[in-house]
Write a protein that holds these residues in place. Structure first.
Motif, PDB file in Angstrom:
ATOM      1  N   LEU A  79      -3.352   5.606 -12.131  1.00  0.00           N
ATOM      2  CA  LEU A  79      -3.254   7.158 -12.209  1.00  0.00           C
ATOM      3  C   LEU A  79      -4.991   7.694 -12.358  1.00  0.00           C
ATOM      4  O   LEU A  79      -5.228   8.759 -12.514  1.00  0.00           O
ATOM      5  CB  LEU A  79      -2.788   7.576 -13.370  1.00  0.00           C
ATOM      6  N   LYS A  80      -5.827   6.543 -12.783  1.00  0.00           N
ATOM      7  CA  LYS A  80      -7.161   6.822 -12.500  1.00  0.00           C
ATOM      8  C   LYS A  80      -8.142   6.854 -11.400  1.00  0.00           C
ATOM      9  O   LYS A  80      -9.114   7.358 -11.662  1.00  0.00           O
ATOM     10  CB  LYS A  80      -7.753   6.200 -13.850  1.00  0.00           C
ATOM     11  N   ALA A  81      -7.532   6.434 -10.860  1.00  0.00           N
ATOM     12  CA  ALA A  81      -8.048   6.126  -9.226  1.00  0.00           C
ATOM     13  C   ALA A  81      -7.526   6.982  -8.171  1.00  0.00           C
ATOM     14  O   ALA A  81      -6.417   7.409  -8.231  1.00  0.00           O
ATOM     15  CB  ALA A  81      -8.130   4.632  -8.815  1.00  0.00           C
ATOM     16  N   PRO A  82      -8.515   7.580  -7.297  1.00  0.00           N
ATOM     17  CA  PRO A  82      -7.844   8.336  -6.246  1.00  0.00           C
ATOM     18  C   PRO A  82      -6.877   7.803  -5.330  1.00  0.00           C
ATOM     19  O   PRO A  82      -6.987   6.649  -4.858  1.00  0.00           O
ATOM     20  CB  PRO A  82      -9.145   8.886  -5.508  1.00  0.00           C
ATOM     21  N   VAL A  83      -6.226   8.706  -4.804  1.00  0.00           N
ATOM     22  CA  VAL A  83      -5.122   8.174  -3.886  1.00  0.00           C
ATOM     23  C   VAL A  83      -5.763   7.746  -2.634  1.00  0.00           C
ATOM     24  O   VAL A  83      -6.712   8.741  -1.947  1.00  0.00           O
ATOM     25  CB  VAL A  83      -3.846   8.945  -3.481  1.00  0.00           C
ATOM     26  N   THR A  84      -5.595   6.653  -2.034  1.00  0.00           N
ATOM     27  CA  THR A  84      -6.318   6.370  -0.519  1.00  0.00           C
ATOM     28  C   THR A  84      -5.319   5.748   0.452  1.00  0.00           C
ATOM     29  O   THR A  84      -4.150   5.393  -0.057  1.00  0.00           O
ATOM     30  CB  THR A  84      -7.516   5.358  -0.695  1.00  0.00           C
ATOM     31  N   ASP A  85      -5.816   5.551   1.782  1.00  0.00           N
ATOM     32  CA  ASP A  85      -4.945   4.808   2.525  1.00  0.00           C
ATOM     33  C   ASP A  85      -5.305   3.391   2.788  1.00  0.00           C
ATOM     34  O   ASP A  85      -5.008   2.652   3.762  1.00  0.00           O
ATOM     35  CB  ASP A  85      -5.096   5.441   3.972  1.00  0.00           C
ATOM     36  N   GLY A  86      -5.895   2.695   1.886  1.00  0.00           N
ATOM     37  CA  GLY A  86      -6.135   1.340   1.811  1.00  0.00           C
ATOM     38  C   GLY A  86      -4.974   0.422   1.674  1.00  0.00           C
ATOM     39  O   GLY A  86      -3.848   1.042   1.422  1.00  0.00           O
ATOM     40  N   PRO A  87      -5.156  -0.706   2.009  1.00  0.00           N
ATOM     41  CA  PRO A  87      -3.911  -1.780   1.813  1.00  0.00           C
ATOM     42  C   PRO A  87      -3.459  -1.874   0.440  1.00  0.00           C
ATOM     43  O   PRO A  87      -3.998  -1.679  -0.519  1.00  0.00           O
ATOM     44  CB  PRO A  87      -4.643  -2.911   2.499  1.00  0.00           C
ATOM     45  N   ASP A  88      -2.290  -2.126   0.375  1.00  0.00           N
ATOM     46  CA  ASP A  88      -1.681  -2.851  -0.798  1.00  0.00           C
ATOM     47  C   ASP A  88      -1.953  -4.254  -0.990  1.00  0.00           C
ATOM     48  O   ASP A  88      -2.534  -4.976  -0.055  1.00  0.00           O
ATOM     49  CB  ASP A  88      -0.158  -2.535  -0.760  1.00  0.00           C
ATOM     50  N   ARG A  89      -1.736  -4.827  -1.991  1.00  0.00           N
ATOM     51  CA  ARG A  89      -2.283  -6.264  -2.367  1.00  0.00           C
ATOM     52  C   ARG A  89      -1.254  -6.792  -3.458  1.00  0.00           C
ATOM     53  O   ARG A  89      -0.692  -5.983  -4.263  1.00  0.00           O
ATOM     54  CB  ARG A  89      -3.725  -6.380  -2.929  1.00  0.00           C
ATOM     55  N   PHE A  90      -1.052  -7.979  -3.091  1.00  0.00           N
ATOM     56  CA  PHE A  90       0.060  -8.747  -4.321  1.00  0.00           C
ATOM     57  C   PHE A  90      -0.557  -8.795  -5.416  1.00  0.00           C
ATOM     58  O   PHE A  90      -1.818  -9.155  -5.638  1.00  0.00           O
ATOM     59  CB  PHE A  90       0.515  -9.917  -3.503  1.00  0.00           C
ATOM     60  N   GLY A  91       0.075  -8.594  -6.486  1.00  0.00           N
ATOM     61  CA  GLY A  91      -0.279  -8.896  -7.727  1.00  0.00           C
ATOM     62  C   GLY A  91       0.224 -10.157  -8.368  1.00  0.00           C
ATOM     63  O   GLY A  91      -0.480 -11.099  -7.774  1.00  0.00           O
ATOM     64  N   GLY A  92       1.076  -9.991  -9.292  1.00  0.00           N
ATOM     65  CA  GLY A  92       1.399 -11.300 -10.008  1.00  0.00           C
ATOM     66  C   GLY A  92       3.122 -11.751  -9.831  1.00  0.00           C
ATOM     67  O   GLY A  92       3.661 -10.731  -9.174  1.00  0.00           O
ATOM     68  N   LEU A  93       3.382 -12.557 -10.629  1.00  0.00           N
ATOM     69  CA  LEU A  93       4.789 -12.973 -10.603  1.00  0.00           C
ATOM     70  C   LEU A  93       5.232 -13.123 -12.236  1.00  0.00           C
ATOM     71  O   LEU A  93       4.421 -13.468 -13.120  1.00  0.00           O
ATOM     72  CB  LEU A  93       4.897 -14.346  -9.956  1.00  0.00           C
TER      73      LEU A  93
END
Length: 265
Positions: A193-207
């Motif tokens: 919620l602290k970063a601006p919305v962009t059209d950048g890619p998603d990325r896998f986080g963790g499990l």
């Protein structure tokens, strides 16, 4: 239609070291499968499978894997969804604007910078043999980070058709979380919620893995050489969690208590 999360592929450089680490982490003996220029180790669990994969020689899979490792390093490479009609689902996703490539008996899907696969699934697969009483029974959730939560709603909900169960914004955590039910696991998408919305890619986080006894599992993993946190109270009432700081392949890893899974395919 998509029935659930079938498996997750983790790309690694050192196959033997990663497999040994996941064997100790999960507490199960994997099924080894070398083919098409890549070595694979399959850890079958009650509700999905983990595929540890590394390049090993000449072949299309090995070439694609080397390109992935060169570009992004080790980590979660692919999330595979189980489909009861791959051809129909592939056509539908293509009509919905996704990059779909039928390949042999699966379909590859590229979306928001991530790699997915549609597959018939682990038909008849039984959980891999347990090596410890605290062997991990199944996956609780996979995390994806997105810079654009509304795009994620459209992609994973409207296009893939995953079942959105909760859309929660928490100012205290500085995050918005989308929880999609995916078979007997959860596909969690988080956005800052602290970063601006962009059209950048998603990325896998963790499990996040389910464990019946977090305290005993933490003791086992510490004895096996893993750097583990203290067991603490989870965000979900009545749960306990702990973190594995040095999980194989650099995958952020959480262990949490949950209802035990039935040992079935």
């Amino acid at each position: 239609m998509i029935l659930g999360l079938d498996h997750i592929a983790v790309a690694v450089d050192d196959f033997e070291t990663a497999v040994d680490s996941y064997r100790r982490l999960i507490g199960r003996e994997p099924e080894l499968e070398p083919r098409d220029g890549a070595n694979r180790a399959w850890f079958h669990l009650a509700n999905m499978a983990l595929e540890v994969i590394a390049p090993s020689g000449v072949g299309a899979a090995g070439d694609r894997l080397r390109a992935r490792l060169d570009a992004a390093g080790e980590g979660i490479w692919i999330a595979a969804f189980q489909s009861d009609d791959i051809a129909t689902d592939a056509r539908l996703l293509s009509r919905r604007g996704l990059d779909v490539e039928p390949f042999r008996d699966v379909a590859r899907v590229r979306a928001a910078g991530l790699d997915f696969v549609l597959t018939a699934g682990r038909i008849g697969a039984q959980p891999s043999p347990a090596l410890a009483e605290t062997a991990i029974p199944g996956l609780d959730h996979i995390v994806v980070h997105t810079p654009n939560p509304d795009r994620a709603l459209g992609l994973y909900g409207a296009k893939f058709g995953l079942d959105l169960r909760l859309d929660r914004a928490n100012e205290g955590w500085g995050a918005r979380q989308l929880f999609f039910r995916c078979g007997d696991a959860v596909f969690e998408v988080g956005a800052s919620l602290k970063a601006p919305v962009t059209d950048g890619p998603d990325r896998f986080g963790g499990l996040a893995w389910r464990v019946a006894d977090p305290d005993a599992t933490q003791v086992r993993l510490a004895a096996a050489g893993f750097d583990v946190s203290e067991v603490r109270t989870g965000r979900k009432p009545g749960t306990k969690v702990f973190t594995v700081r040095n999980a194989p392949g650099g995958v952020p890893t959480l262990m949490l208590s949950a209802e035990p899974l039935t040992e079935a395919a």
